[in-house]
Write a protein that holds these residues in place. Structure first.
Motif, mmCIF file in Angstrom:
data_model
loop_
_atom_site.group_PDB
_atom_site.id
_atom_site.type_symbol
_atom_site.label_atom_id
_atom_site.label_comp_id
_atom_site.label_asym_id
_atom_site.label_seq_id
_atom_site.Cartn_x
_atom_site.Cartn_y
_atom_site.Cartn_z
ATOM 1 N N ILE A 6 0.840 -1.205 0.000
ATOM 2 C CA ILE A 6 0.000 0.000 0.000
ATOM 3 C C ILE A 6 0.872 1.251 0.000
ATOM 4 O O ILE A 6 0.528 2.255 -0.606
ATOM 5 N N ASN A 7 2.028 1.176 0.651
ATOM 6 C CA ASN A 7 2.950 2.304 0.649
ATOM 7 C C ASN A 7 3.397 2.647 -0.765
ATOM 8 O O ASN A 7 3.637 3.808 -1.074
ATOM 9 N N GLY A 8 3.502 1.659 -1.613
ATOM 10 C CA GLY A 8 3.926 1.889 -2.992
ATOM 11 C C GLY A 8 2.852 2.463 -3.880
ATOM 12 O O GLY A 8 3.138 3.013 -4.942
ATOM 13 N N GLN A 9 1.603 2.341 -3.472
ATOM 14 C CA GLN A 9 0.501 2.865 -4.275
ATOM 15 C C GLN A 9 0.295 4.337 -3.958
ATOM 16 O O GLN A 9 0.330 4.743 -2.818
ATOM 17 N N LYS A 10 0.048 5.130 -4.973
ATOM 18 C CA LYS A 10 -0.094 6.566 -4.761
ATOM 19 C C LYS A 10 -1.288 6.932 -3.891
ATOM 20 O O LYS A 10 -1.173 7.710 -2.970
ATOM 21 N N GLU A 11 -2.445 6.378 -4.200
ATOM 22 C CA GLU A 11 -3.648 6.742 -3.456
ATOM 23 C C GLU A 11 -4.073 5.659 -2.478
ATOM 24 O O GLU A 11 -5.210 5.631 -2.041
ATOM 25 N N GLY A 12 -3.216 4.754 -2.120
ATOM 26 C CA GLY A 12 -3.601 3.628 -1.284
ATOM 27 C C GLY A 12 -3.671 3.933 0.195
ATOM 28 O O GLY A 12 -4.480 3.357 0.912
ATOM 29 N N HIS A 13 -2.856 4.853 0.673
ATOM 30 C CA HIS A 13 -2.800 5.110 2.107
ATOM 31 C C HIS A 13 -3.930 6.003 2.562
ATOM 32 O O HIS A 13 -4.315 6.938 1.877
ATOM 33 N N LEU A 14 -4.424 5.673 3.727
ATOM 34 C CA LEU A 14 -5.410 6.527 4.363
ATOM 35 C C LEU A 14 -4.669 7.746 4.891
ATOM 36 O O LEU A 14 -3.679 7.617 5.613
ATOM 37 N N SER A 15 -5.117 8.917 4.513
ATOM 38 C CA SER A 15 -4.449 10.124 4.996
ATOM 39 C C SER A 15 -5.461 11.253 5.106
ATOM 40 O O SER A 15 -6.497 11.258 4.447
ATOM 41 N N MET A 16 -5.116 12.186 5.963
ATOM 42 C CA MET A 16 -5.933 13.383 6.114
ATOM 43 C C MET A 16 -5.159 14.519 5.456
ATOM 44 O O MET A 16 -4.238 15.079 6.051
ATOM 45 N N ASP A 17 -5.523 14.818 4.234
ATOM 46 C CA ASP A 17 -4.752 15.793 3.465
ATOM 47 C C ASP A 17 -5.530 17.079 3.189
ATOM 48 O O ASP A 17 -5.236 17.793 2.243
ATOM 49 N N PHE A 18 -6.496 17.387 4.055
ATOM 50 C CA PHE A 18 -7.292 18.597 3.858
ATOM 51 C C PHE A 18 -6.412 19.842 3.842
ATOM 52 O O PHE A 18 -6.507 20.664 2.943
ATOM 53 N N LEU A 19 -5.542 19.984 4.849
ATOM 54 C CA LEU A 19 -4.672 21.165 4.910
ATOM 55 C C LEU A 19 -3.615 21.140 3.800
ATOM 56 O O LEU A 19 -3.281 22.180 3.244
ATOM 57 N N LEU A 20 -3.126 19.945 3.494
ATOM 58 C CA LEU A 20 -2.133 19.817 2.427
ATOM 59 C C LEU A 20 -2.724 20.237 1.084
ATOM 60 O O LEU A 20 -2.063 20.892 0.278
ATOM 61 N N ALA A 21 -3.977 19.903 0.844
ATOM 62 C CA ALA A 21 -4.624 20.253 -0.423
ATOM 63 C C ALA A 21 -4.824 21.758 -0.560
ATOM 64 O O ALA A 21 -4.971 22.257 -1.685
ATOM 65 N N LYS A 22 -4.820 22.479 0.538
ATOM 66 C CA LYS A 22 -4.983 23.939 0.500
ATOM 67 C C LYS A 22 -3.698 24.671 0.092
ATOM 68 O O LYS A 22 -3.737 25.839 -0.239
ATOM 69 N N LEU A 23 -2.561 23.953 0.144
ATOM 70 C CA LEU A 23 -1.284 24.573 -0.210
ATOM 71 C C LEU A 23 -1.144 24.705 -1.725
ATOM 72 O O LEU A 23 -1.736 23.926 -2.477
ATOM 73 N N PRO A 24 -0.322 25.655 -2.165
ATOM 74 C CA PRO A 24 -0.024 25.736 -3.601
ATOM 75 C C PRO A 24 0.739 24.474 -4.047
ATOM 76 O O PRO A 24 1.394 23.814 -3.227
ATOM 77 N N PRO A 25 0.664 24.121 -5.338
ATOM 78 C CA PRO A 25 1.278 22.876 -5.816
ATOM 79 C C PRO A 25 2.756 22.701 -5.461
ATOM 80 O O PRO A 25 3.171 21.609 -5.082
ATOM 81 N N LYS A 26 3.544 23.752 -5.564
ATOM 82 C CA LYS A 26 4.981 23.620 -5.247
ATOM 83 C C LYS A 26 5.192 23.229 -3.786
ATOM 84 O O LYS A 26 6.031 22.395 -3.481
ATOM 85 N N LYS A 27 4.418 23.827 -2.888
ATOM 86 C CA LYS A 27 4.542 23.485 -1.463
ATOM 87 C C LYS A 27 4.000 22.083 -1.189
ATOM 88 O O LYS A 27 4.512 21.386 -0.317
ATOM 89 N N GLN A 28 2.975 21.674 -1.922
ATOM 90 C CA GLN A 28 2.469 20.313 -1.769
ATOM 91 C C GLN A 28 3.563 19.304 -2.110
ATOM 92 O O GLN A 28 3.734 18.311 -1.401
ATOM 93 N N PHE A 29 4.285 19.551 -3.189
ATOM 94 C CA PHE A 29 5.360 18.631 -3.583
ATOM 95 C C PHE A 29 6.456 18.581 -2.536
ATOM 96 O O PHE A 29 6.977 17.510 -2.227
ATOM 97 N N LYS A 30 6.786 19.730 -1.958
ATOM 98 C CA LYS A 30 7.798 19.748 -0.899
ATOM 99 C C LYS A 30 7.315 18.960 0.319
ATOM 100 O O LYS A 30 8.078 18.198 0.906
ATOM 101 N N ARG A 31 6.062 19.143 0.708
ATOM 102 C CA ARG A 31 5.516 18.411 1.854
ATOM 103 C C ARG A 31 5.463 16.908 1.584
ATOM 104 O O ARG A 31 5.768 16.115 2.459
ATOM 105 N N HIS A 32 5.079 16.534 0.368
ATOM 106 C CA HIS A 32 5.071 15.111 0.010
ATOM 107 C C HIS A 32 6.470 14.513 0.118
ATOM 108 O O HIS A 32 6.642 13.391 0.603
ATOM 109 N N ARG A 33 7.449 15.267 -0.317
ATOM 110 C CA ARG A 33 8.827 14.779 -0.221
ATOM 111 C C ARG A 33 9.260 14.623 1.226
ATOM 112 O O ARG A 33 9.905 13.638 1.587
ATOM 113 N N VAL A 34 8.910 15.588 2.068
ATOM 114 C CA VAL A 34 9.246 15.497 3.492
ATOM 115 C C VAL A 34 8.580 14.262 4.110
ATOM 116 O O VAL A 34 9.213 13.516 4.865
ATOM 117 N N ILE A 35 7.327 14.032 3.774
ATOM 118 C CA ILE A 35 6.614 12.857 4.291
ATOM 119 C C ILE A 35 7.309 11.577 3.844
ATOM 120 O O ILE A 35 7.502 10.646 4.639
#
Length: 162
Positions: free
Chosen positions: A63-92
């Protein structure tokens, strides 16, 4: 890297189907032997426990390998601009890779080493417990690979895959 990713996913999918099928057969045999034969098999409970361990840990890596497989709460992440979303995804992904390295690969590897060194065997199947626990560091390595894959491929703002 994409070829390795696809191949690894197919192998894990096959292993998950096989383990789940064996688990179902094992539990059915346990029920049949208990209620039809009148005496349950001695190995079925232990085999079910070990296969459930493998199914859970390997399923988590898959499930970790699947893009949309993990249960996550991404409400606040979705509010960020795309560049910041990519940075946050990388940090995660980096945090997940560090967790997998420290807890699963190093910690799980030590557990496997100690149980094999001590010669611990399972009571009913007489399988070395190190073999049962070997799935933990293996899946830790798989999670690290998937995290690197997601950092390089999936969460690349210039990539067409996100």
């Amino acid at each position: 890297m994409q070829t390795i990713y696809n191949t690894l996913n197919k192998i894990i999918e096959g292993m998950l189907v096989l383990i789940f099928s064996l688990l179902v057969l094992d539990v059915v045999w346990q029920v049949v032997s208990r209620y039809v034969v009148g005496q349950s098999s001695s190995f079925t409970e232990e085999f079910a426990r070990f296969s459930l361990i493998w199914l859970t840990v390997l399923g988590a890596a898959y499930i970790n390998g699947q893009k949309e497989g993990h249960l996550s709460m991404d409400f606040l992440l979705a509010k960020l601009p795309p560049k910041k979303q990519f940075k946050r995804h990388r940090v995660i992904q980096v945090i997940m890779a560090i967790f997998a390295l420290v807890v699963m690969v190093i910690g799980g590897g030590n557990l496997v080493y100690i149980t094999l060194k001590l010669g611990q065997l399972s009571p009913a199947l007489l399988v070395p417990l190190g073999y049962v626990y070997a799935i933990v560091p293996l899946c830790g390595l798989i999670i690290i690979f998937f995290s690197i894959y997601h950092i390089k491929i999936t969460f690349n703002p210039n990539s067409n895959e996100h």
